[in-house]
Design an enzyme around this catalytic site. Structure first.
Site, PDB file in Angstrom:
ATOM      1  N   GLU A 160      40.470  26.044  50.145  1.00 38.90           N
ATOM      2  CA  GLU A 160      40.097  26.715  51.408  1.00 38.90           C
ATOM      3  C   GLU A 160      39.297  25.857  52.390  1.00 38.90           C
ATOM      4  O   GLU A 160      38.289  26.302  52.941  1.00 38.90           O
ATOM      5  CB  GLU A 160      39.314  28.012  51.085  1.00 38.90           C
ATOM      6  N   GLU A 267      47.508  32.918  43.366  1.00 40.07           N
ATOM      7  CA  GLU A 267      46.578  34.056  43.239  1.00 40.07           C
ATOM      8  C   GLU A 267      47.253  35.342  43.723  1.00 40.07           C
ATOM      9  O   GLU A 267      46.688  36.097  44.514  1.00 40.07           O
ATOM     10  CB  GLU A 267      45.300  33.793  44.055  1.00 40.07           C
TER      11      GLU A 267
HETATM   12  O1  G3I Z   1      28.214  36.599  37.520  1.00 36.41           O
HETATM   13  C1  G3I Z   1      27.436  37.441  38.393  1.00 36.41           C
HETATM   14  C2  G3I Z   1      26.601  38.369  37.608  1.00 36.41           C
HETATM   15  O2  G3I Z   1      25.662  37.667  36.848  1.00 36.41           O
HETATM   16  C3  G3I Z   1      25.907  39.333  38.593  1.00 36.41           C
HETATM   17  O3  G3I Z   1      25.186  40.283  37.879  1.00 36.41           O
HETATM   18  C4  G3I Z   1      26.939  40.045  39.472  1.00 36.41           C
HETATM   19  C5  G3I Z   1      26.293  40.964  40.506  1.00 36.41           C
HETATM   20  O4  G3I Z   1      26.944  40.898  41.745  1.00 36.41           O
HETATM   21  O5  G3I Z   1      27.663  39.072  40.139  1.00 36.41           O
HETATM   22  C6  G3I Z   1      28.384  38.211  39.287  1.00 36.41           C
HETATM   23  O6  G3I Z   1      29.091  37.279  40.058  1.00 36.41           O
HETATM   24  C7  G3I Z   1      30.240  37.763  40.733  1.00 36.41           C
HETATM   25  C8  G3I Z   1      31.410  36.920  40.261  1.00 36.41           C
HETATM   26  O7  G3I Z   1      32.563  37.239  41.002  1.00 36.41           O
HETATM   27  C9  G3I Z   1      31.715  37.110  38.782  1.00 36.41           C
HETATM   28  O8  G3I Z   1      32.063  38.428  38.523  1.00 36.41           O
HETATM   29  C10 G3I Z   1      30.039  37.603  42.220  1.00 36.41           C
HETATM   30  O9  G3I Z   1      29.046  38.514  42.680  1.00 36.41           O
HETATM   31  C11 G3I Z   1      31.336  37.862  42.964  1.00 36.41           C
HETATM   32  O10 G3I Z   1      31.150  37.541  44.355  1.00 36.41           O
HETATM   33  C12 G3I Z   1      32.401  36.983  42.404  1.00 36.41           C
HETATM   34  O11 G3I Z   1      33.615  37.257  43.092  1.00 36.41           O
HETATM   35  C13 G3I Z   1      34.661  36.344  42.879  1.00 36.41           C
HETATM   36  C14 G3I Z   1      35.026  35.683  44.205  1.00 36.41           C
HETATM   37  O12 G3I Z   1      36.126  34.806  43.998  1.00 36.41           O
HETATM   38  C15 G3I Z   1      33.860  34.869  44.769  1.00 36.41           C
HETATM   39  O13 G3I Z   1      34.120  34.548  46.076  1.00 36.41           O
HETATM   40  C16 G3I Z   1      35.859  37.102  42.334  1.00 36.41           C
HETATM   41  O14 G3I Z   1      35.562  37.588  41.036  1.00 36.41           O
HETATM   42  C17 G3I Z   1      37.081  36.182  42.265  1.00 36.41           C
HETATM   43  O15 G3I Z   1      38.217  36.935  41.950  1.00 36.41           O
HETATM   44  C18 G3I Z   1      37.276  35.499  43.614  1.00 36.41           C
HETATM   45  O16 G3I Z   1      38.359  34.603  43.517  1.00 36.41           O
HETATM   46  C19 G3I Z   1      38.736  33.928  44.719  1.00 36.41           C
HETATM   47  C20 G3I Z   1      39.338  32.592  44.338  1.00 36.41           C
HETATM   48  O17 G3I Z   1      38.431  31.893  43.538  1.00 36.41           O
HETATM   49  C21 G3I Z   1      39.703  31.796  45.573  1.00 36.41           C
HETATM   50  N1  G3I Z   1      40.590  32.541  46.430  1.00 36.41           N
HETATM   51  C22 G3I Z   1      40.124  33.859  46.796  1.00 36.41           C
HETATM   52  C23 G3I Z   1      39.805  34.665  45.545  1.00 36.41           C
HETATM   53  C24 G3I Z   1      39.432  36.058  45.912  1.00 36.41           C
HETATM   54  O18 G3I Z   1      38.247  36.054  46.669  1.00 36.41           O
END
Ligand code: G3I
Length: 362
Positions: A160, A267
């Protein structure tokens, strides 16, 4: 050829009937990976949590032959402090894949999101120099790629980097602010040096929107012309009931393919809501209902997308879904927290949806 039904007889008609039925109802022991064996691997993004749930591992092993860690190899989670790596969750996914002979796509080496706190700062809190940041990028890529050498066949090296604003070229991220555009080519060079066999990807979203596609094309062409070791491009495939069009998708695959790059959809999901990059409040008229109309439209979208993937198979080397089933999708909390989405081929009870049957019928 003219078929003479007099010679065909009852047995022939019965055969046609049975064949018709099996085309509708896939055999229980076959999965997406088997239907697409002649085309490309079919993958899925996973967490370590999913790998502890027997219902999810059963579905993974029946349907998929490639895994992508959804979060556990991103720089923040895997490299939380400069001198400390958190290998446990990433190792668990790679071990599961090795144990079941699944491929692994590494995701990702350089991204503006999910970066560790220490990355862009010196010990005194000031911003690092370009030299320091490139050295940190090098050391990170070298350590991660070498650890999984021979176990991870492909890496999303840069994720990205193109700006959301059509009037800008590269995203104004900390990477860009500190290094200019050099971080992109350098990331590919570091990854190639660490594992010369790994297939190296540039990965992005909204790649089929014509204006963004052109900006990505410009970046990829520049990298190719400079002999940067890039092999492929990942179309993330966060699509919806309304986009992309068939023509946009074909044009994108062929245009990137014309650069000599392989193409994967990395994805894939088909949101039942329109794409919204920016978070917005839920409108009062908006409900969580997964209506029959939504499901029909989604089925038609999946059918169309997979037809295009098969037609364009000479460029395509893999399709990966972002999450396993509607039981959990990142879209359940993005961009609106708590709004249930239904973007995948399997429902909340891990059963194939109508779209699944269209994807495996060809
Ligand atoms: O691990 C922490 C945890 O300790 C905490 O308690 C919790 C509370 O919010 O957050 C957890 O982290 C989260 C993480 O996913 C793991 O579950 C983050 O908040 C959350 O923002 C994060 O989201 C991920 C996102 O990328 C981040 O931008 C999504 O799961 C994941 O599916 C998403 O994947 C991305 C690809 O990498 C790139 N392309 C877009 C795609 C969708 O956004």
């Amino acid at each position: 050829m003219k078929v003479n039904f007099h010679h065909f007889g009852l047995a022939g008609l019965l055969l046609i009937g049975v064949a018709g039925l099996t085309a509708q109802r896939p055999a229980a022991d076959k999965g997406l990976k088997d239907y697409y064996q002649q085309y490309f691997p079919i993958g899925v993004a996973v967490s370590t949590q999913a790998l502890k749930n027997p219902a999810e591992t059963a579905l993974i092993l029946q349907q998929f032959n490639s895994l992508t860690p959804e979060n556990d190899m991103k720089m923040g989670p895997i490299h939380p402090e400069e001198n400390r790596y958190n290998w446990g969750p990433a190792d668990a996914i790679v071990d599961f894949a090795q144990g079941h002979k699944l491929r692994v796509r590494g995701h990702n080496l350089c991204w503006h999101e999910q970066t560790p706190k220490w990355l862009f700062k010196n010990a005194d809190g000031s911003q690092v120099s370009k030299e320091v940041l490139l050295k940190r990028l090098h050391d990170h890529i070298d350590a991660v790629v070498k650890r999984y050498k021979g176990k991870i066949y492909a890496w999303d090296v840069v994720n990205e980097a193109i700006a959301d604003n059509p009037n800008e070229f590269l995203r104004n991220s900390d990477w860009y602010k500190i290094c200019g555009e050099d971080f992109i080519a350098e990331a590919f060079r570091y990854a190639h040096a660490a594992d010369p066999q790994a297939v190296l990807f540039y990965n992005d979203y909204n790649t089929e929107r014509p204006e963004k596609m052109e900006r990505i094309y410009k970046l990829l062409k520049k990298l190719k012309d400079a002999h940067v070791p890039i092999d492929a491009v990942g179309l993330q495939g966060h699509w919806s009931l309304v986009e992309p069009t068939e023509q946009e998708l074909r044009t994108t695959i062929e245009r990137f393919g014309s650069l000599g790059l392989k193409v994967q959809v990395t994805e894939l999901d088909v949101s039942v809501y329109p794409w919204e990059k920016d978070r917005r409040a839920r409108r009062p008229d908006e409900s969580d209902a997964y209506t029959p109309e939504m499901q029909q439209k989604q089925t038609a979208q999946y059918k169309l997308f997979f037809k295009v993937f098969r037609d364009e198979a000479k460029y395509m080397t893999g399709i990966t879904f972002w999450n396993i089933s509607d039981h959990y999708s990142w879209l359940d909390t993005y961009p609106v927290a708590g709004r249930k989405n239904h973007p995948l081929l399997f429902d909340e009870n891990f059963k194939p949806k109508p779209a699944y049957y269209e994807v495996v019928k060809f």
